[in-house]
Design a protein around this motif. Structure first.
Motif, PDB file in Angstrom:
ATOM      1  N   SER A  86      33.927  45.178  39.395  1.00 54.89           N
ATOM      2  CA  SER A  86      34.813  44.064  39.041  1.00 54.89           C
ATOM      3  C   SER A  86      36.175  44.527  38.525  1.00 54.89           C
ATOM      4  O   SER A  86      37.090  43.721  38.363  1.00 54.89           O
ATOM      5  CB  SER A  86      34.147  43.175  37.987  1.00 54.89           C
ATOM      6  OG  SER A  86      33.951  43.898  36.796  1.00 54.89           O
ATOM      7  N   LYS A  87      36.334  45.825  38.300  1.00 48.98           N
ATOM      8  CA  LYS A  87      37.587  46.353  37.746  1.00 48.98           C
ATOM      9  C   LYS A  87      38.566  46.846  38.807  1.00 48.98           C
ATOM     10  O   LYS A  87      39.716  47.149  38.491  1.00 48.98           O
ATOM     11  CB  LYS A  87      37.278  47.512  36.792  1.00 48.98           C
ATOM     12  CG  LYS A  87      36.412  47.108  35.621  1.00 48.98           C
ATOM     13  CD  LYS A  87      36.019  48.316  34.805  1.00 48.98           C
ATOM     14  CE  LYS A  87      35.005  47.961  33.737  1.00 48.98           C
ATOM     15  NZ  LYS A  87      34.490  49.141  33.050  1.00 48.98           N
ATOM     16  N   LYS A  89      41.314  47.125  41.540  1.00 49.04           N
ATOM     17  CA  LYS A  89      42.528  46.348  41.803  1.00 49.04           C
ATOM     18  C   LYS A  89      42.593  45.974  43.284  1.00 49.04           C
ATOM     19  O   LYS A  89      42.439  46.813  44.155  1.00 49.04           O
ATOM     20  CB  LYS A  89      43.752  47.182  41.417  1.00 49.04           C
ATOM     21  CG  LYS A  89      45.063  46.469  41.607  1.00 49.04           C
ATOM     22  CD  LYS A  89      46.192  47.284  41.004  1.00 49.04           C
ATOM     23  CE  LYS A  89      47.553  46.772  41.317  1.00 49.04           C
ATOM     24  NZ  LYS A  89      47.779  45.373  41.250  1.00 49.04           N
ATOM     25  N   VAL A  90      42.818  44.681  43.540  1.00 48.93           N
ATOM     26  CA  VAL A  90      42.926  44.206  44.921  1.00 48.93           C
ATOM     27  C   VAL A  90      44.341  44.499  45.448  1.00 48.93           C
ATOM     28  O   VAL A  90      45.320  44.298  44.742  1.00 48.93           O
ATOM     29  CB  VAL A  90      42.573  42.708  45.041  1.00 48.93           C
ATOM     30  CG1 VAL A  90      41.119  42.484  44.711  1.00 48.93           C
ATOM     31  CG2 VAL A  90      43.439  41.849  44.168  1.00 48.93           C
ATOM     32  N   GLU A  93      47.186  39.688  48.345  1.00 47.66           N
ATOM     33  CA  GLU A  93      46.778  38.354  47.912  1.00 47.66           C
ATOM     34  C   GLU A  93      46.999  37.312  49.002  1.00 47.66           C
ATOM     35  O   GLU A  93      47.327  36.156  48.728  1.00 47.66           O
ATOM     36  CB  GLU A  93      47.520  37.978  46.627  1.00 47.66           C
ATOM     37  CG  GLU A  93      47.163  38.893  45.478  1.00 47.66           C
ATOM     38  CD  GLU A  93      47.891  38.546  44.190  1.00 47.66           C
ATOM     39  OE1 GLU A  93      48.864  37.766  44.215  1.00 47.66           O
ATOM     40  OE2 GLU A  93      47.476  39.072  43.148  1.00 47.66           O
ATOM     41  N   ASN A 104      34.259  39.132  49.164  1.00 52.97           N
ATOM     42  CA  ASN A 104      33.796  39.812  47.947  1.00 52.97           C
ATOM     43  C   ASN A 104      32.568  40.641  48.286  1.00 52.97           C
ATOM     44  O   ASN A 104      31.965  40.492  49.343  1.00 52.97           O
ATOM     45  CB  ASN A 104      33.562  38.842  46.789  1.00 52.97           C
ATOM     46  CG  ASN A 104      32.468  37.837  47.053  1.00 52.97           C
ATOM     47  OD1 ASN A 104      31.635  38.011  47.918  1.00 52.97           O
ATOM     48  ND2 ASN A 104      32.488  36.764  46.308  1.00 52.97           N
ATOM     49  N   ARG A 106      28.938  42.010  46.585  1.00 59.34           N
ATOM     50  CA  ARG A 106      27.945  41.881  45.508  1.00 59.34           C
ATOM     51  C   ARG A 106      26.906  42.967  45.693  1.00 59.34           C
ATOM     52  O   ARG A 106      26.482  43.246  46.812  1.00 59.34           O
ATOM     53  CB  ARG A 106      27.232  40.535  45.578  1.00 59.34           C
ATOM     54  CG  ARG A 106      28.050  39.380  45.170  1.00 59.34           C
ATOM     55  CD  ARG A 106      27.188  38.111  45.161  1.00 59.34           C
ATOM     56  NE  ARG A 106      28.044  36.953  45.243  1.00 59.34           N
ATOM     57  CZ  ARG A 106      28.290  36.279  46.357  1.00 59.34           C
ATOM     58  NH1 ARG A 106      27.718  36.610  47.481  1.00 59.34           N
ATOM     59  NH2 ARG A 106      29.103  35.248  46.338  1.00 59.34           N
ATOM     60  N   GLU A 115      29.509  42.365  40.829  1.00 55.48           N
ATOM     61  CA  GLU A 115      30.307  41.656  41.822  1.00 55.48           C
ATOM     62  C   GLU A 115      31.768  42.053  41.706  1.00 55.48           C
ATOM     63  O   GLU A 115      32.301  42.197  40.610  1.00 55.48           O
ATOM     64  CB  GLU A 115      30.157  40.147  41.605  1.00 55.48           C
ATOM     65  CG  GLU A 115      30.734  39.315  42.688  1.00 55.48           C
ATOM     66  CD  GLU A 115      30.318  37.852  42.587  1.00 55.48           C
ATOM     67  OE1 GLU A 115      30.774  37.086  43.441  1.00 55.48           O
ATOM     68  OE2 GLU A 115      29.568  37.483  41.672  1.00 55.48           O
ATOM     69  N   SER A 116      32.398  42.209  42.868  1.00 58.08           N
ATOM     70  CA  SER A 116      33.819  42.542  42.884  1.00 58.08           C
ATOM     71  C   SER A 116      34.647  41.286  42.650  1.00 58.08           C
ATOM     72  O   SER A 116      34.155  40.164  42.759  1.00 58.08           O
ATOM     73  CB  SER A 116      34.189  43.138  44.243  1.00 58.08           C
ATOM     74  OG  SER A 116      34.176  42.133  45.248  1.00 58.08           O
ATOM     75  N   GLU A 117      35.912  41.492  42.342  1.00 57.64           N
ATOM     76  CA  GLU A 117      36.871  40.392  42.357  1.00 57.64           C
ATOM     77  C   GLU A 117      37.047  39.998  43.824  1.00 57.64           C
ATOM     78  O   GLU A 117      36.833  40.807  44.729  1.00 57.64           O
ATOM     79  CB  GLU A 117      38.209  40.852  41.785  1.00 57.64           C
ATOM     80  CG  GLU A 117      38.179  41.169  40.307  1.00 57.64           C
ATOM     81  CD  GLU A 117      37.963  39.947  39.437  1.00 57.64           C
ATOM     82  OE1 GLU A 117      38.496  38.863  39.770  1.00 57.64           O
ATOM     83  OE2 GLU A 117      37.254  40.069  38.435  1.00 57.64           O
ATOM     84  N   SER A 118      37.464  38.773  44.072  1.00 58.65           N
ATOM     85  CA  SER A 118      37.747  38.353  45.444  1.00 58.65           C
ATOM     86  C   SER A 118      38.909  39.175  45.990  1.00 58.65           C
ATOM     87  O   SER A 118      39.836  39.515  45.259  1.00 58.65           O
ATOM     88  CB  SER A 118      38.104  36.873  45.482  1.00 58.65           C
ATOM     89  OG  SER A 118      37.005  36.102  45.093  1.00 58.65           O
ATOM     90  N   PHE A 119      38.843  39.469  47.287  1.00 61.14           N
ATOM     91  CA  PHE A 119      39.911  40.220  47.944  1.00 61.14           C
ATOM     92  C   PHE A 119      40.075  39.703  49.361  1.00 61.14           C
ATOM     93  O   PHE A 119      39.272  38.887  49.832  1.00 61.14           O
ATOM     94  CB  PHE A 119      39.630  41.738  47.915  1.00 61.14           C
ATOM     95  CG  PHE A 119      38.300  42.146  48.488  1.00 61.14           C
ATOM     96  CD1 PHE A 119      38.161  42.429  49.842  1.00 61.14           C
ATOM     97  CD2 PHE A 119      37.181  42.262  47.670  1.00 61.14           C
ATOM     98  CE1 PHE A 119      36.940  42.814  50.371  1.00 61.14           C
ATOM     99  CE2 PHE A 119      35.955  42.652  48.187  1.00 61.14           C
ATOM    100  CZ  PHE A 119      35.835  42.922  49.542  1.00 61.14           C
TER     101      PHE A 119
END
Length: 143
Positions: A86-87, A89-90, A93, A104, A106, A115-119
């Motif tokens: 989750s950390k 950087k994408v 945007e 994402n 999981r 889980e990752s951030e959305s990208f």
């Protein structure tokens, strides 16, 4: 003689650690999901099998993963720390303006969900790029 013994023990220990990590992958599931208004993709990799769903409410396709692909996928997964997922950087945007599907990753590892951030689909964070690309290539999905 000591040198030969040292080399043998080093190889034995390294192989044992690697084998133990591969065994841990049997209880690990990795899910990649990407979606937009007109696009849906869900890929679940677990224990040398892949479940692919290409449309909402679509029929899941079960596929076997070859040993070489599974080993490569395992190696790529073991290079990352799931707790850091989750950390990351994408890099772009485009998903915010409908220029890319929202994606994402999981992971269920050792009984915990990460889980990752959305990208943007097709442009994951660099730390998981090889892993995501491998999952997509095993599923034989065009980007």
């Amino acid at each position: 003689m000591k040198t030969i013994t040292f080399i043998f023990l080093s190889l034995f220990i390294a192989k044992g650690c690697s084998q133990q990590q591969k065994e841990e992958m049997k209880n690990t599931s990795i899910e990649y999901q990407a979606m937009s208004r007109g696009f849906y993709l869900n890929i679940l990799a677990k224990d040398k099998e892949l479940v692919v769903v290409k449309e909402r409410d679509g029929k899941p396709e079960l596929r076997k993963i070859s040993s070489s692909d599974w080993n490569e996928l395992s190696d790529l997964f073991l290079k990352i720390k799931p707790e850091d997922l989750s950390k990351f950087k994408v890099p772009s945007e485009n998903r915010f303006v409908d220029a890319a599907a929202i994606a994402n990753l999981r992971v269920i590892y050792e009984g915990k969900l990460y889980e990752s951030e959305s990208f943007d689909h097709g442009n994951p964070p660099k730390e998981i790029k090889d892993l995501v690309n491998k999952i997509i290539s095993i599923a034989k999905i065009e980007r």
